[in-house]
Design a protein around this motif. Structure first.
Motif, short mmCIF file in Angstrom:
data_model
loop_
_atom_site.label_atom_id
_atom_site.label_comp_id
_atom_site.label_asym_id
_atom_site.label_seq_id
_atom_site.Cartn_x
_atom_site.Cartn_y
_atom_site.Cartn_z
N ASP A 148 -27.75 28.33 -15.73
CA ASP A 148 -29.04 28.53 -16.68
C ASP A 148 -30.17 28.24 -16.18
N LEU A 149 -30.44 27.21 -15.47
CA LEU A 149 -31.52 26.75 -14.76
C LEU A 149 -31.88 27.80 -13.39
N ALA A 208 -33.05 27.26 -20.74
CA ALA A 208 -31.69 26.87 -20.43
C ALA A 208 -31.01 26.58 -21.72
N LEU A 209 -31.73 25.34 -22.51
CA LEU A 209 -31.19 24.88 -23.70
C LEU A 209 -30.65 25.82 -24.73
N LEU A 266 -36.51 24.39 -18.44
CA LEU A 266 -35.25 23.67 -19.12
C LEU A 266 -34.98 24.29 -20.77
N PRO A 283 -27.41 24.21 -12.06
CA PRO A 283 -26.75 25.03 -13.28
C PRO A 283 -27.05 26.57 -13.28
N GLU A 298 -33.95 18.15 -15.32
CA GLU A 298 -33.57 19.30 -15.67
C GLU A 298 -32.20 19.51 -15.68
N SER A 299 -31.59 19.10 -14.63
CA SER A 299 -30.16 19.59 -14.62
C SER A 299 -29.41 18.28 -15.29
N VAL A 358 -27.78 27.76 -24.09
CA VAL A 358 -26.52 27.00 -24.05
C VAL A 358 -26.43 26.70 -25.83
N GLN A 365 -24.73 20.37 -22.57
CA GLN A 365 -23.57 20.88 -22.63
C GLN A 365 -22.25 19.91 -22.77
N LEU A 375 -29.75 19.38 -19.13
CA LEU A 375 -28.71 20.44 -19.35
C LEU A 375 -27.37 19.90 -19.49
N ARG A 376 -26.95 19.39 -18.42
CA ARG A 376 -25.64 18.76 -18.62
C ARG A 376 -25.16 18.12 -19.67
#
Length: 397
Positions: free
Chosen positions: A256-257, A266-267, A263, A254, A298-299, A270, A306, A302-303
């Motif tokens: 953002d990462l 990135a959150l 994380l 991602p 982490e990925s 988002v 999202q 985050l996904r």
């Protein structure tokens, strides 16, 4: 399977060498014995000529292979005929039948080789009885017994070899089918993973852009400033989606990462992008995430954030949503809550998705968690909002 075939070829070659050597030893001994006793006899030239012919034929045999081709069968017939004439002229050549047993069994199928062995054995017995001068039980019974044992052992070994070859072929075929199945399953798994990645990045970005552009179109005449703000936001989302697409092509990390910060950052990014005049998204944390947190975890989180926020934006009609990251010693939990219209999680839904899952978002979240050994809990009711909790186990700190 070459490792299995090589020892088998070596064993066959060794047995062939032994049989060829035994044949020439027996043939030479028979010639010497005949010359020692009948050097001046009338049949001596014929015996010597037939001995030379039989030796030449035997030398030529390996060049014709072992399969029952017409040339190989003609060669075998000539060799047996030469030996039979020798036995008629000089019975001492009867022992040369033993290597001929092996040659016949290798060349012919059992239903033809066994009668040939029986004929050779009968000629050998008759020759030995003529030398003995009387019906010696040892001469009468020993050659058939030896021939029966040798033939049985050879036929059994051939059948075992055939069964082993069939088993090896079946194992090779099974291994190829298994490899093909694994490739198909890997392809399907990769397609599913790519579908989730596209849904959580490009599809969400396009959906947001469409909504913003539609809103800008409605407000273009009455509120041009707000419409321009919507267009600028859509452009920013398009730029972000382009960055995701490039990152997606390269390593699927991602964006953002990839920018660093972990994380939590990135959150927050988002949440900031998903916040609109009609929806406020906040981020809360409880505890500190491990440093470093495993990249797949982490990925996935985050996904999941999202995807869950995309569902909130498109389906919930909410005005507020929250991302809560709870870090424990043995697991990390992401809660996504909203004050939207909610739904009944126990209502049967059409299609293969679990109850309440109409679309690709929640099934994608479940699939991500399943790959990491995590769990998904959904609490919702019509008119009471929705709370989604995704938990992923961690190695104890």
């Amino acid at each position: 399977m070459s490792g299995v075939a090589a020892p088998e070829r070596d064993d066959t070659r060794a047995l062939t060498v032994v049989m060829h050597t035994a044949f020439f030893v027996l043939l030479s001994a028979s010639v010497v014995r005949y010359l020692a006793r009948h050097a001046g006899g009338p049949h001596t030239p014929w015996v010597i000529a037939l001995s030379v012919l039989l030796a030449v034929l035997y030398v030529l045999g390996p060049a014709l292979g072992t399969r029952p081709t017409p040339r190989r069968l003609a060669w075998l017939g000539l060799a047996v005929a030469a030996w039979a004439l020798l036995v008629v002229l000089a019975p001492s050549f009867a022992w040369c039948a033993v290597p001929l047993f092996y040659t016949g069994l290798r060349t012919l199928p059992p239903r033809a080789a066994i009668p040939l062995v029986a004929v050779l054995t009968a000629l050998a017995v008759a020759a030995q009885l003529s030398l003995a001068g009387w019906a010696d039980p040892n001469v009468l019974l020993a050659p058939p017994a030896v021939a029966a044992v040798a033939t049985t052992v050879f036929v059994v070994m051939q059948r075992q070899a055939a069964r082993r070859d069939a088993l090896i072929a079946d194992l090779v075929r099974t291994r190829r089918e298994l490899a093909a199945t694994e490739r198909r399953e890997g392809t399907l798994a990769e397609r599913e993973r790519l579908a989730r990645e596209i849904h959580d990045t490009l599809a969400q970005g396009l959906s947001s852009q469409r909504m913003l552009l539609q809103a800008a179109d409605r407000l273009w005449d009455s509120a041009p400033g707000t419409a321009r703000d919507h267009v600028r936001t859509a452009a920013a989302i398009a730029e972000r989606s382009l960055a995701e697409a490039r990152r997606f092509v390269h390593d699927l990390t991602p964006a953002d990462l990839a920018e660093g910060g972990g994380l939590l950052r990135a959150l927050h990014a988002v949440a900031e992008r998903e916040t609109t005049p009609g929806l406020t998204v906040r981020v809360h944390t409880e505890g500190s995430p491990p440093d470093p947190l495993p990249a797949p975890v982490e990925s996935a989180l985050l996904r999941i954030a999202q995807g869950a926020l995309a569902n909130v934006r498109e389906h919930a009609g909410a005005t507020a949503a929250a991302l809560t990251l709870t870090c424990l010693d043995d697991q990390i939990v992401l809660d996504v809550t909203d004050d939207g219209r909610g739904f009944d999680p126990h209502t049967p839904a059409a299609g293969p998705a679990p109850a309440g899952e109409r679309g690709h978002g929640l099934p994608a979240i479940r699939a991500r968690l399943r790959q990491l050994g995590g769990t998904l809990t959904i609490e919702s009711a019509p008119g009471e909002g929705t709370a989604l909790s995704a938990a992923i186990p961690l190695e104890p700190r």
